[in-house]
Design a protein around this motif. Structure first.
Motif, PDB file in Angstrom:
ATOM      1  N   ALA A 739       1.293  -1.427  -0.139  1.00 28.20           N
ATOM      2  CA  ALA A 739      -0.135   0.023   0.493  1.00 28.20           C
ATOM      3  C   ALA A 739       0.949   1.133  -0.136  1.00 28.20           C
ATOM      4  O   ALA A 739       1.775   1.106   0.735  1.00 28.20           O
ATOM      5  N   ILE A 740       0.375   2.601  -0.611  1.00 31.34           N
ATOM      6  CA  ILE A 740       1.582   3.160  -0.995  1.00 31.34           C
ATOM      7  C   ILE A 740       1.742   4.263   0.441  1.00 31.34           C
ATOM      8  O   ILE A 740       0.505   3.478   2.004  1.00 31.34           O
ATOM      9  N   ASP A 741       2.952   4.451   0.884  1.00 32.22           N
ATOM     10  CA  ASP A 741       2.801   4.966   2.402  1.00 32.22           C
ATOM     11  C   ASP A 741       1.910   6.341   1.995  1.00 32.22           C
ATOM     12  O   ASP A 741       1.055   6.828   1.697  1.00 32.22           O
ATOM     13  N   GLY A 753      -5.033  18.221  -5.892  1.00 36.20           N
ATOM     14  CA  GLY A 753      -6.383  18.437  -5.659  1.00 36.20           C
ATOM     15  C   GLY A 753      -7.475  17.273  -5.858  1.00 36.20           C
ATOM     16  O   GLY A 753      -6.969  16.064  -5.959  1.00 36.20           O
ATOM     17  N   PRO A 754      -8.717  17.915  -5.759  1.00 31.96           N
ATOM     18  CA  PRO A 754      -9.710  16.337  -5.905  1.00 31.96           C
ATOM     19  C   PRO A 754      -9.617  15.519  -6.288  1.00 31.96           C
ATOM     20  O   PRO A 754     -10.041  14.604  -6.581  1.00 31.96           O
ATOM     21  N   GLY A 755      -8.642  16.015  -8.498  1.00 28.68           N
ATOM     22  CA  GLY A 755      -9.510  14.836  -8.527  1.00 28.68           C
ATOM     23  C   GLY A 755      -8.156  14.155  -8.814  1.00 28.68           C
ATOM     24  O   GLY A 755      -8.042  13.326  -9.419  1.00 28.68           O
ATOM     25  N   SER A 756      -6.396  14.520  -8.446  1.00 33.94           N
ATOM     26  CA  SER A 756      -5.437  13.747  -7.935  1.00 33.94           C
ATOM     27  C   SER A 756      -6.714  11.815  -8.017  1.00 33.94           C
ATOM     28  O   SER A 756      -7.061  12.145  -6.664  1.00 33.94           O
ATOM     29  N   PRO A 757      -5.698  11.274  -8.378  1.00 39.89           N
ATOM     30  CA  PRO A 757      -5.938   9.570  -7.960  1.00 39.89           C
ATOM     31  C   PRO A 757      -5.660   9.082  -6.235  1.00 39.89           C
ATOM     32  O   PRO A 757      -6.022   8.559  -5.250  1.00 39.89           O
ATOM     33  N   PHE A 758      -4.208  10.152  -6.104  1.00 44.14           N
ATOM     34  CA  PHE A 758      -3.926  10.022  -4.539  1.00 44.14           C
ATOM     35  C   PHE A 758      -5.119  10.436  -3.737  1.00 44.14           C
ATOM     36  O   PHE A 758      -5.087   9.883  -1.753  1.00 44.14           O
ATOM     37  N   CYS A 759      -6.477  10.854  -4.149  1.00 47.18           N
ATOM     38  CA  CYS A 759      -7.317  11.390  -2.948  1.00 47.18           C
ATOM     39  C   CYS A 759      -8.372  10.167  -2.972  1.00 47.18           C
ATOM     40  O   CYS A 759      -9.332  10.779  -2.277  1.00 47.18           O
ATOM     41  N   GLU A 760      -8.436   9.166  -3.784  1.00 44.46           N
ATOM     42  CA  GLU A 760      -9.447   8.754  -4.132  1.00 44.46           C
ATOM     43  C   GLU A 760      -9.022   7.360  -2.239  1.00 44.46           C
ATOM     44  O   GLU A 760      -8.441   7.452  -2.075  1.00 44.46           O
ATOM     45  N   GLY A 761     -10.648   7.564  -1.702  1.00 39.78           N
ATOM     46  CA  GLY A 761     -10.391   6.774  -1.274  1.00 39.78           C
ATOM     47  C   GLY A 761     -10.148   7.225   0.580  1.00 39.78           C
ATOM     48  O   GLY A 761     -10.289   7.461   1.964  1.00 39.78           O
ATOM     49  N   ILE A 762     -10.312   8.945   0.546  1.00 40.89           N
ATOM     50  CA  ILE A 762      -9.768  10.251   1.381  1.00 40.89           C
ATOM     51  C   ILE A 762     -11.239  11.072   1.473  1.00 40.89           C
ATOM     52  O   ILE A 762     -11.671  11.970   0.932  1.00 40.89           O
ATOM     53  N   LEU A 822       1.574   4.658 -10.077  1.00 38.87           N
ATOM     54  CA  LEU A 822       1.574   5.391 -10.847  1.00 38.87           C
ATOM     55  C   LEU A 822       3.145   6.407 -10.797  1.00 38.87           C
ATOM     56  O   LEU A 822       3.047   7.935 -10.831  1.00 38.87           O
ATOM     57  N   GLY A 823       3.478   6.112  -9.853  1.00 38.14           N
ATOM     58  CA  GLY A 823       5.140   6.976 -10.627  1.00 38.14           C
ATOM     59  C   GLY A 823       5.944   7.097  -9.585  1.00 38.14           C
ATOM     60  O   GLY A 823       6.767   7.947  -9.513  1.00 38.14           O
ATOM     61  N   THR A 824       5.029   7.288  -8.479  1.00 41.00           N
ATOM     62  CA  THR A 824       5.184   8.014  -7.533  1.00 41.00           C
ATOM     63  C   THR A 824       6.072   7.864  -6.567  1.00 41.00           C
ATOM     64  O   THR A 824       6.269   6.238  -5.701  1.00 41.00           O
ATOM     65  N   ARG A 825       7.304   8.558  -6.168  1.00 36.57           N
ATOM     66  CA  ARG A 825       8.658   7.662  -5.397  1.00 36.57           C
ATOM     67  C   ARG A 825       8.680   7.896  -3.628  1.00 36.57           C
ATOM     68  O   ARG A 825       8.020   8.966  -3.132  1.00 36.57           O
ATOM     69  N   GLN A 826       8.204   6.656  -3.150  1.00 37.29           N
ATOM     70  CA  GLN A 826       8.240   6.188  -1.834  1.00 37.29           C
ATOM     71  C   GLN A 826       9.337   7.163  -0.849  1.00 37.29           C
ATOM     72  O   GLN A 826      10.400   7.435  -1.246  1.00 37.29           O
TER      73      GLN A 826
END
Length: 969
Positions: A739-741, A753-762, A822-826
């Motif tokens: 799971a992503i950090d 912002g709200p359209g980001s996939p990182f906001c899904e589930g928050i 999504l290509g984001t470094r942890q």
């Protein structure tokens, strides 16, 4: 600690055993059928199924002998292996890991009371644990269905040696062997009896007592070994370590909990329209209830609660084990073996009195807490109006209360491990060639019960705070007083809202396997050797939380039942091909392939290729390339949603220390955060869970290295033998199950912002605080790491002063990158500390051994290079501000990065003295001190509970002195 390619019985470079093995490979096939060569051929080395002495040295295998294990002064297999330079962060009994750690169903969390091993910083679930070459069952600690092995299920007293393969080995052993293999070889050939007694203690307490008895024998056609052991480790309170006396070291109560014994009440007064954050004075108690607003004060830092003093620095752990094995020779070429083990662990974790958070800013995701109605007719409500969390007339933002009257949370684990294994082994001649075969059956189980005292029933709390008529309709209901200060919660109230919570989990493994090995035919450089085999495994597991938890009434970390199973059929073959042999030079190539058919996702094929080039009797070059995979575990596939409480900094809210939001104001507004909203609670509940659509992880592993034993340093006046060993490694994992950090996801959401996939589930409440955070498992993007090991072993000639030996082991990590789908470094990286996990750039163990007659001594230095961590909200405090400016540490000279906390390089010193008494058949007395100079670990801001990384550093409880006596009869 030895590596078989370096430490040999011969004084000649690379040893007489290796020369005999090379000579054996060149003998005619008829000669190989004789007794002595066949004895050499029966050698099996971890990392290969081919039973030939020549295979030794093909892969980098580190061997810990029984004597070397004893020299550590440790009583846990995991503690011993975790001291290796190539080991990463993993659980041990220094983690007080229940409570807010939660119960993640992916097998990566809690494991309360268990101890695991991580190699190459790739996680314990990517290390395969074998016992006598057979898979060991995964652990169960009543907190999910784990993907890792609890090494506390294997008593140290039954171990002959431990072999650690530092290479990917899926083609040889199947799933899970991505980072390497730990193969524990049990005691087998033992005549007579022995008894061992051990006692150790830290300066700050924490006694460890251990004892074991062993008995073995042999006859014309049988051997047997029986052993029983007992280990008891006492706990140590966190109050024994100064930095652990506050929630975040060096920051006082700033990061303490807002759930306090006097309560915190944040609401909008419907009469005045003013939003208040208030409490009663610390330690106050109003027998007749407080008057609002006269008896209330504004809530500030001084009112926060220090939960740290209730934690444990070292958790109590009691282990009892019995083990036996026997071997019967039916004929000269056929034998039957049987092994059995029972191990019981009783352990305890403790956390501060469980907080009660109510209202939209509670963020628990539990409707009984988030959608609360505190009635004005509750006899203890001092405000004279309803407190409503949602809907028409909503005015409650947060009610937080720490009911110390109910005592600390105490989590008791009872864990039973059963193992039974049996099989046939033998050899036969086909023409002039000898072949070796074995058939094996094993069944093992790990069952755990956890009993939790000190938690609360949130449904009953909801009912006891609501309309009086609803409470009176339940004959058991007692109205609850959360408002009148310390002592306001009576025993009658506690009896209604405080249950005993019981959870259960188990993991089971059943396997059948068959293997055959031998020489197929002669080639110009020697015989072509092979191994082939089949294996069938069935795994099943379940997690059964308390019925109260399943019903959603548990105030703590909620979770749902998990149950699943799968089976796998596997086929493998391995070849060792001699390419040429001339004089002292020989080149062998090894290849292996394995096909695995899983009932959950289908087939998977992995391969491995390697070479071993003996240039001369002084120099050996070797390398491997291996494909690997790891099948998703039962918990990862079938685990139901579970929650853990993460300590997070919300970039859209005013920080606990009053710092301004760091995220763009327009994005925060778009996310529904009002201007001026404060983060009242840093503990945000994060939900994780299994994913039935997960695919296997795929990996590529590469090693390249050499062993050099120079002739100029052999049998001289200044050196008996000098060995150098170098190994470069690289691991690449694609589709890692992870799971992503959580902090990284929140940071990315609030920056995009709200359209980001990182906001899904928050999601957020109307107050702006997070009220749900869904962080589910996925097939991650990739994990890549590389580095190298460099070891030196120098044995000096014996003299009038005795004999000396120096063993220096080093691991250097060059790169570690984890990238999500999504290509984001942890945030994990080389030289970085993140949430109880670190990857030092350099880890080193240097040992000096001395022996003189019946006396011996060992001095060991264990070194970890410096680390950095993000200061976060603590940047303005002295603990971090000293390292806030870039430069160099004045004490160590280490570089300091601006905006980070510097965890300085750390070196521990251990000393051990031994004496072999001439009593009975030999009595060994040992006296030792670990951490001789009482070195404290560096302060860690992001580490949970005790302010230091318990996976990387020794316990901050002073020196550990121990005495050990072993008698043989």
């Amino acid at each position: 600690m030895t590596r078989p390619t370096v430490v040999r019985p011969s004084r000649k470079p690379l040893g007489l055993a290796l020369q005999l093995a090379l000579a054996t490979a060149l003998l005619p096939a008829a000669a190989q059928a004789q007794d002595e060569p066949r004895a050499l051929d029966r050698i099996e080395v971890t990392g290969s199924r081919i039973k030939k002495a020549e295979i030794e040295g093909q892969t980098p295998v580190l061997t810990l002998t029984r004597e070397e294990i004893a020299r550590t002064g440790l009583t846990s297999v995991a503690d011993i292996v975790q001291q290796l330079t190539g080991a990463g962060s993993s659980l041990n009994t220094k983690f007080n890991s229940s409570g807010n750690f939660g119960f993640p169903s992916d097998g990566s969390g809690v494991g309360a009371g268990s101890a695991t091993v991580d190699l190459r910083h790739l996680g314990s679930k990517r290390v395969l644990v074998l016992v006598d070459g057979i898979r060991w069952v995964n652990e169960a600690s009543a907190s999910g269905v784990s993907a890792s092995t609890d090494l506390n299920t294997i008593p140290v007293s039954i171990i002959e040696r431990i072999e650690i393969l530092e290479d990917g080995a899926s083609a040889i052993y199947g799933s899970d062997a991505v980072a390497g293999v730990v193969n524990i070889i049990t005691r087998r050939n033992f005549d007579g009896a022995s008894a061992t007694a051990y006692y150790g203690e830290f300066d700050e307490g924490g006694e460890t007592k251990s004892g074991d008895v062993s008995f073995g024998g042999s006859g014309d056609n049988f051997t047997f070994f029986l052993g029983a052991s007992y280990t008891e480790q006492d706990g140590i309170s966190s109050t024994k370590y100064g930095p652990a006396a506050v929630p975040v070291p060096g920051t006082g109560l700033t990061f303490g909990s807002s759930a306090t014994p006097n309560g915190r009440f944040v609401f909008t007064d419907p009469d005045t329209g003013e939003t208040v954050s208030i409490t009663t004075p610390n330690g106050s108690f109003f027998p007749n209830g407080p008057n609002y607003p006269d008896d209330f004060i504004g809530f500030g830092t001084a009112n926060r609660f220090n939960f740290s003093e209730y934690n444990l620095l070292l958790t109590p752990n009691e282990r009892k084990g019995v083990f036996g094995q026997a071997r019967f020779d039916f004929t000269e070429n056929t034998s039957w073996y049987v092994r059995t083990l029972f191990n019981q662990r009783e352990s305890l974790n403790q956390a501060a009195p469980e907080p009660i958070f109510l209202g939209p800013d509670a963020g628990t995701g539990n409707p009984y807490a988030d959608d609360i109605f505190i009635s004005a007719d509750n006899p203890y409500n001092p405000f004279g109006f309803d407190l409503i969390s949602s809907g028409e007339g909503a005015n409650l933002i947060l009610l937080a209360r720490r009911p110390v009257e109910g005592g600390a949370r105490r989590f008791y684990q009872d864990v039973d491990t059963w193992y039974f294994g049996t099989g046939l082994e033998g050899s036969f001649d086909l023409g002039e060639r000898a072949f070796f075969w074995d058939l094996n059956y094993a069944r093992s189980s790990n069952e755990a019960e956890q009993t939790n005292y000190g938690s609360y029933n949130i449904r009953r709390i909801n009912l006891a705070l609501g309309p009086l008529a609803a409470c009176q309709a339940d004959p058991q209901c007692v109205p609850l007083d959360l408002f009148s200060g310390v002592g306001s919660i009576t025993q009658e109230m506690l009896d209604y809202v405080q249950p005993v919570v019981r959870d259960y989990s188990e993991n089971n493994l059943q396997l059948f396997s068959g293997n055959i090995s031998g020489d197929l035919f002669d080639m110009p450089a020697g015989p072509l050797a092979f191994a082939a085999g089949v294996e069938h495994r069935k795994l099943d597991g379940l997690y059964r939380p308390d019925a109260l938890t399943v019903a959603g009434e548990y105030n703590g970390v909620p979770s749902l039942p998990t149950q699943g199973e799968y089976d796998v059929d596997e086929f493998y073959t391995e070849l060792n091909i001699p390419v040429y042999a001339t004089g002292d030079s020989q080149l062998d190539i090894s290849v292996a392939g394995r096909y695995s058919d899983y009932s959950t996702f289908g087939g998977e094929t992995t391969g491995k290729a390697g070479f071993r080039w003996q240039f001369s009797d002084q120099f050996l070059l070797r390398g491997t390339y291996a494909e690997g995979f790891r099948a998703p575990s039962i918990g990862e596939l079938f685990g139901s949603a579970a929650r853990f409480d993460a300590t997070l900094r919300d970039p859209c809210l005013i920080g606990l220390d009053g710092s301004a939001p760091t995220a763009p104001a327009d994005i925060c507004a778009a996310l529904g955060v009002p201007v001026g909203a404060e983060q009242s609670n840093p503990q945000i509940s994060v939900t994780t869970g299994g994913n039935p659509n997960l695919e296997p992880e795929e990996a590529d592993s590469t090693t390249l290295g050499f062993v050099f034993s120079p002739a100029f340093a052999s049998d001289t006046s200044w050196s008996e033998r000098l060995d150098f060993e170098f190994t470069y490694y690289r691991h690449e994992i694609d589709g890692a199950v992870q799971a992503i950090d959580a902090q990284t996801q929140l940071d990315l959401c609030t920056s995009a912002g709200p359209g980001s996939p990182f906001c899904e589930g928050i999601t957020r409440a109307s107050t702006g605080g997070i009220n749900s955070f869904n962080n589910r498992l996925q097939n991650f993007g990739s994990i890549e790491t590389d580095g190298y090991d460099f070891d030196i072993v120098w044995t000096l000639p014996s003299s009038d002063m005795g004999s000396f030996r120096i063993n220096w082991q080093n691991t250097f990590v060059e790169e570690y990158d984890a990238v999500d789908a999504l290509g984001t470094r942890q945030p994990n990286g080389v030289g970085v500390e993140v949430n109880n996990s670190s990857i030092p750039e350099w880890s080193s163990n240097l040992g000096l051994d001395w022996a003189y007659g019946d006396f011996s001594a060992r001095w060991t230095l264990r070194h970890t290079s410096d680390l950095t961590e993000d200061c976060g909200d603590a940047a303005s405090f002295p603990v971090c501000s000293d390292s806030f400016v870039a430069g160099q540490d004045p004490d160590t000279g280490d570089d300091i990065i601006a905006g980070t906390n510097h965890l300085g390089s750390t070196t521990y010193h251990d000393l051990q003295l031994g004496w072999k008494a001439p009593w009975f058949q030999g009595t060994q007395f040992t006296l030792g001190v670990n951490n001789v100079f009482s070195k404290d670990p560096p302060i860690c801001l992001s580490c949970s509970l005790n302010g230091y990384d318990a996976s990387a550093y020794d316990l901050p409880a002073g020196r550990f002195a121990y005495v050990r006596a072993e008698m043989k009869f």
